[in-house]
Design a protein around this motif. Structure first.
Motif, PDB file in Angstrom:
ATOM      1  N   VAL A   1      81.695  76.427 -44.546  1.00 59.25           N
ATOM      2  CA  VAL A   1      81.921  75.671 -45.933  1.00 59.25           C
ATOM      3  C   VAL A   1      82.868  74.166 -45.785  1.00 59.25           C
ATOM      4  N   ASP A   2      82.622  73.365 -46.179  1.00 55.80           N
ATOM      5  CA  ASP A   2      82.844  72.884 -46.159  1.00 55.80           C
ATOM      6  C   ASP A   2      84.784  72.314 -46.064  1.00 55.80           C
ATOM      7  N   VAL A   3      85.749  72.838 -47.118  1.00 56.18           N
ATOM      8  CA  VAL A   3      86.109  72.659 -47.311  1.00 56.18           C
ATOM      9  C   VAL A   3      87.291  74.783 -47.326  1.00 56.18           C
ATOM     10  N   SER A   4      88.807  74.420 -46.079  1.00 51.09           N
ATOM     11  CA  SER A   4      88.663  75.911 -46.591  1.00 51.09           C
ATOM     12  C   SER A   4      90.539  76.075 -47.063  1.00 51.09           C
ATOM     13  N   VAL A   5      91.017  76.571 -48.583  1.00 53.97           N
ATOM     14  CA  VAL A   5      91.859  76.348 -49.053  1.00 53.97           C
ATOM     15  C   VAL A   5      93.050  77.339 -48.431  1.00 53.97           C
ATOM     16  N   VAL A   6      93.993  76.822 -47.380  1.00 51.39           N
ATOM     17  CA  VAL A   6      95.081  78.249 -47.630  1.00 51.39           C
ATOM     18  C   VAL A   6      96.349  78.273 -48.347  1.00 51.39           C
ATOM     19  N   ILE A   7      96.423  79.197 -48.279  1.00 48.54           N
ATOM     20  CA  ILE A   7      97.931  79.248 -49.355  1.00 48.54           C
ATOM     21  C   ILE A   7      98.736  80.675 -49.252  1.00 48.54           C
ATOM     22  N   PRO A   8      99.440  79.915 -48.540  1.00 46.81           N
ATOM     23  CA  PRO A   8     101.262  81.313 -47.690  1.00 46.81           C
ATOM     24  C   PRO A   8     101.352  82.093 -49.304  1.00 46.81           C
ATOM     25  N   MET A   9     102.216  82.709 -49.022  1.00 48.35           N
ATOM     26  CA  MET A   9     102.388  83.772 -51.163  1.00 48.35           C
ATOM     27  C   MET A   9     103.327  85.176 -50.525  1.00 48.35           C
TER      28      MET A   9
ATOM     29  N   LEU B   1      98.159  73.837 -49.693  1.00 52.16           N
ATOM     30  CA  LEU B   1      98.725  73.740 -50.541  1.00 52.16           C
ATOM     31  C   LEU B   1     100.276  75.096 -50.642  1.00 52.16           C
ATOM     32  N   ASP B   2     101.551  74.792 -51.606  1.00 52.87           N
ATOM     33  CA  ASP B   2     102.527  75.742 -51.422  1.00 52.87           C
ATOM     34  C   ASP B   2     101.642  76.781 -52.871  1.00 52.87           C
ATOM     35  N   GLY B   3     102.277  77.864 -52.431  1.00 53.98           N
ATOM     36  CA  GLY B   3     102.135  79.433 -53.170  1.00 53.98           C
ATOM     37  C   GLY B   3     103.411  79.391 -54.599  1.00 53.98           C
ATOM     38  N   ASP B   4     103.769  78.634 -55.010  1.00 54.33           N
ATOM     39  CA  ASP B   4     104.370  78.144 -56.212  1.00 54.33           C
ATOM     40  C   ASP B   4     103.982  77.801 -57.447  1.00 54.33           C
ATOM     41  N   GLY B   5     103.067  77.033 -57.534  1.00 54.76           N
ATOM     42  CA  GLY B   5     102.305  76.444 -58.359  1.00 54.76           C
ATOM     43  C   GLY B   5     103.067  75.303 -58.817  1.00 54.76           C
ATOM     44  N   GLN B   6     103.912  74.739 -57.504  1.00 53.60           N
ATOM     45  CA  GLN B   6     104.540  73.464 -57.879  1.00 53.60           C
ATOM     46  C   GLN B   6     103.465  71.701 -57.339  1.00 53.60           C
ATOM     47  N   ASN B   7     102.903  72.669 -56.279  1.00 52.09           N
ATOM     48  CA  ASN B   7     101.952  71.168 -56.429  1.00 52.09           C
ATOM     49  C   ASN B   7     100.633  71.692 -56.662  1.00 52.09           C
ATOM     50  N   PRO B   8     100.230  70.604 -57.243  1.00 53.00           N
ATOM     51  CA  PRO B   8      99.107  70.643 -58.799  1.00 53.00           C
ATOM     52  C   PRO B   8      97.891  70.497 -57.645  1.00 53.00           C
ATOM     53  N   PRO B   9      96.597  71.375 -57.968  1.00 51.20           N
ATOM     54  CA  PRO B   9      95.278  72.098 -57.355  1.00 51.20           C
ATOM     55  C   PRO B   9      95.127  70.636 -57.603  1.00 51.20           C
ATOM     56  N   SER B  10      95.180  69.902 -58.684  1.00 51.57           N
ATOM     57  CA  SER B  10      94.165  68.993 -59.237  1.00 51.57           C
ATOM     58  C   SER B  10      94.320  67.618 -58.216  1.00 51.57           C
ATOM     59  N   GLU B  11      94.960  67.823 -57.352  1.00 54.11           N
ATOM     60  CA  GLU B  11      95.716  66.455 -56.055  1.00 54.11           C
ATOM     61  C   GLU B  11      94.859  67.223 -54.572  1.00 54.11           C
ATOM     62  N   LEU B  12      93.848  68.117 -54.841  1.00 57.31           N
ATOM     63  CA  LEU B  12      93.422  68.657 -53.280  1.00 57.31           C
ATOM     64  C   LEU B  12      92.616  67.462 -53.170  1.00 57.31           C
ATOM     65  N   PRO B  13      91.857  66.564 -54.127  1.00 58.92           N
ATOM     66  CA  PRO B  13      90.633  65.699 -53.313  1.00 58.92           C
ATOM     67  C   PRO B  13      91.002  64.520 -52.736  1.00 58.92           C
TER      68      PRO B  13
END
Length: 246
Positions: free
Chosen positions: A2-10, A90-102
């Motif tokens: 795949v092009d992008v893997s999004v890795v989230i520690p939680m 990105l952090d798993g607490d939701g404080q990093n907006p996913p909309s910033e990923l691009p």
């Protein structure tokens, strides 16, 4: 692949799993992607929620640490398992907006030079307690003075990087706080982008300023040592005149 893997520690983020993964799926809708959740020794329903979200989204993978090993260990486990050539965290607490990923993966996917290794987010208008902001400001100032890594906010969880470049870095606990310095050490180009930040909507933080300070100074000195001891010679392949072009 795949092009992008999004890795989230939680760790103990069951209430944040659903909204966060839905936001990631929306932000990555224009690229082929996978979402890797690393459950770092949670004692709540974080893992169950991640599995449930796979039935909704279809591209969620769950890795579990039986005991909490920390954020760097979780990221490393996720990158090892990832199928994407570009990794975003990105952090798993939701404080990093996913909309910033691009902002992270688009420059890496578009790079034709092969020199860009890391795109690092830097938080603006940070939505944290005053003590966390002041603690972070002090730590970032000390780190920048010693490492000369050129970034004001290495603690931001929003980062994008080449998978192969990350796996070539020396691994150690808490390395996620020093990625700009480590990528720079290996002669990769670094792009810094401003990203937004938001208040934690649910759950509680797993970190304190005191806990970070206990490990911060030894880590900082260790990274400084790694930079000074980096390999400086870069080999260049050579050919005889008759072999060139073969």
């Amino acid at each position: 692949m795949v092009d992008v893997s999004v890795v989230i520690p939680m760790k103990n983020e069951e209430v944040n799993v659903g909204p966060l993964l839905e936001g990631i799926a929306e932000a990555c809708s224009d690229v082929s992607s996978e979402i890797i959740v690393i459950d770092d020794g949670s004692d709540d329903a974080t893992a169950a929620e991640a599995l449930r979200m796979n039935t909704v989204l279809g591209n969620v993978r769950l890795l579990s640490h039986p005991n909490s090993a920390g954020q760097s260990a979780a990221v490393h486990s996720g990158v090892l398992a990832a199928k994407g050539r570009v990794i975003c965290t990105l952090d798993g607490d939701g404080q990093n907006p996913p909309s910033e990923l691009p902002k992270l993966f688009q420059p890496l996917l578009a790079d034709e030079t092969g020199k860009l290794g890391l795109v690092a987010g830097q938080r603006v208008a940070r939505q944290d307690t005053l003590s966390k902001r002041w603690g972070s400001k002090f730590a970032n100032g000390l780190r920048a003075w010693i490492l000369k890594d050129g970034t004001r906010d290495t603690g931001c969880g929003l980062k994008g990087f080449r998978r192969d470049a990350f796996l070539a870095l020396p691994y150690f606990d808490h390395m996620h706080r020093y990625l700009p310095a480590l990528f720079k050490r290996d002669n990769w180009e670094i792009l810094l982008v401003d990203v937004s930040h938001r208040e934690r909507q649910a759950g509680s933080s797993n970190y304190t300023n005191f806990r970070r300070a206990l490990v911060g100074i030894p880590d900082l000195l260790a990274v400084s040592w790694l930079i000074r001891r980096r390999k400086k010679a870069q080999p260049q392949e050579r050919f005889d005149a008759g072999q060139e072009g073969i």
